[in-house]
Design a protein around this motif. Structure first.
Motif, mmCIF file in Angstrom:
data_model
loop_
_atom_site.group_PDB
_atom_site.id
_atom_site.type_symbol
_atom_site.label_atom_id
_atom_site.label_comp_id
_atom_site.label_asym_id
_atom_site.label_seq_id
_atom_site.Cartn_x
_atom_site.Cartn_y
_atom_site.Cartn_z
ATOM 1 N N UNK A 70 38.702 33.604 30.700
ATOM 2 C CA UNK A 70 38.627 32.246 31.225
ATOM 3 C C UNK A 70 39.964 31.816 31.838
ATOM 4 N N UNK A 71 41.060 32.144 31.181
ATOM 5 C CA UNK A 71 42.375 31.799 31.724
ATOM 6 C C UNK A 71 42.607 32.492 33.064
ATOM 7 N N UNK A 72 42.206 33.745 33.156
ATOM 8 C CA UNK A 72 42.361 34.466 34.413
ATOM 9 C C UNK A 72 41.511 33.842 35.522
ATOM 10 N N UNK A 73 40.327 33.375 35.156
ATOM 11 C CA UNK A 73 39.449 32.768 36.163
ATOM 12 C C UNK A 73 39.937 31.385 36.580
ATOM 13 N N UNK A 74 40.544 30.643 35.652
ATOM 14 C CA UNK A 74 41.169 29.370 36.034
ATOM 15 C C UNK A 74 42.330 29.637 36.993
ATOM 16 N N UNK A 75 43.114 30.638 36.686
ATOM 17 C CA UNK A 75 44.291 30.952 37.510
ATOM 18 C C UNK A 75 43.894 31.414 38.899
ATOM 19 N N UNK A 76 42.837 32.210 38.994
ATOM 20 C CA UNK A 76 42.403 32.738 40.290
ATOM 21 C C UNK A 76 41.597 31.736 41.105
ATOM 22 N N UNK A 77 41.109 30.688 40.425
ATOM 23 C CA UNK A 77 40.267 29.709 41.108
ATOM 24 C C UNK A 77 38.788 30.009 41.016
ATOM 25 N N UNK A 78 38.424 31.115 40.366
ATOM 26 C CA UNK A 78 37.007 31.437 40.218
ATOM 27 C C UNK A 78 36.300 30.379 39.388
#
Length: 204
Positions: A70-78
């Motif tokens: 989830x953190x990676x997806x928040x960071x990427x904008x996904x």
């Protein structure tokens, strides 16, 4: 002519542990994770990630793999969330693993369902789905007790009603993209979403 086999073996023997160490992620540092939690996450998720503001998820006891994703997806904008995007942008992959491991090690305090009029409906949906709408049972992926499956499905048990309802509505509208949850939520009414969200709040 001398055989080159011993030289090749020696080179491989030296390279193998080097490659293995390069590929294996470092073990999470819980102290660093706690420091990030205290500096960055505490305002919304409380010091231990449990039972904070109902609009924000309980992350204590959540699978670390899921939290990192989830953190990676928040960071990427996904995954779209202006507040979380700002926080996630400051975190490295190592930071994410550390803070996820810290919160995964906290014990989530149990919650409770509050609407006695819909508890039966919520239980039926969670455990058996809605056959006439082709809605599968939540328990099929998230487990009978809502414990989830690491790396695949998040822990749901005891999650805030408000947060679960908001995510289901976001899945239904497409505001939050998830190939599995979008078509399921799209077939559910407001009443059904509220009922199952309330049931999940008391699940343990």
């Amino acid at each position: 002519m001398k055989s080159i086999a011993p030289l090749l073996f020696a080179a491989f023997a030296w390279a193998a542990p080097t490659l293995a160490s390069a590929q294996a992620p470092a073990k999470p540092d819980l102290a660093k994770g706690q420091a990030i939690a205290n500096q960055v996450c505490v305002a919304c998720h409380t010091v231990d990630g449990s039972r904070g503001t109902p609009a924000n998820p309980i992350i204590a006891g959540q699978h670390p793999e899921y939290l990192v994703k989830q953190l990676q997806e928040f960071k990427s904008g996904k995954r779209q969330n202006a507040v979380m995007a700002g926080f996630a942008a400051t975190l490295s992959d190592e930071d994410m693993r550390n803070v996820a491991a810290f919160y995964a090690g906290r014990e989530a305090r149990p919650g409770a369902a509050t609407n006695k009029d819909t508890i039966r409906l919520g239980e039926r949906i969670y455990r058996g789905g809605i056959a006439e709408k082709s809605v599968p049972a939540c328990a099929g992926c998230h487990g009978p007790a809502g414990s989830g499956i690491p790396s695949q499905y998040p822990r749901l048990s005891g999650q805030h009603f408000d947060y679960t309802e908001a995510q289901m509505i976001a899945f239904r509208s497409g505001a939050r993209v998830n190939l599995q949850m979008n078509p399921i939520a799209a077939r559910m009414s407001d009443v059904e979403i509220k009922a199952v969200s309330d049931y999940i709040a008391g699940l343990r």
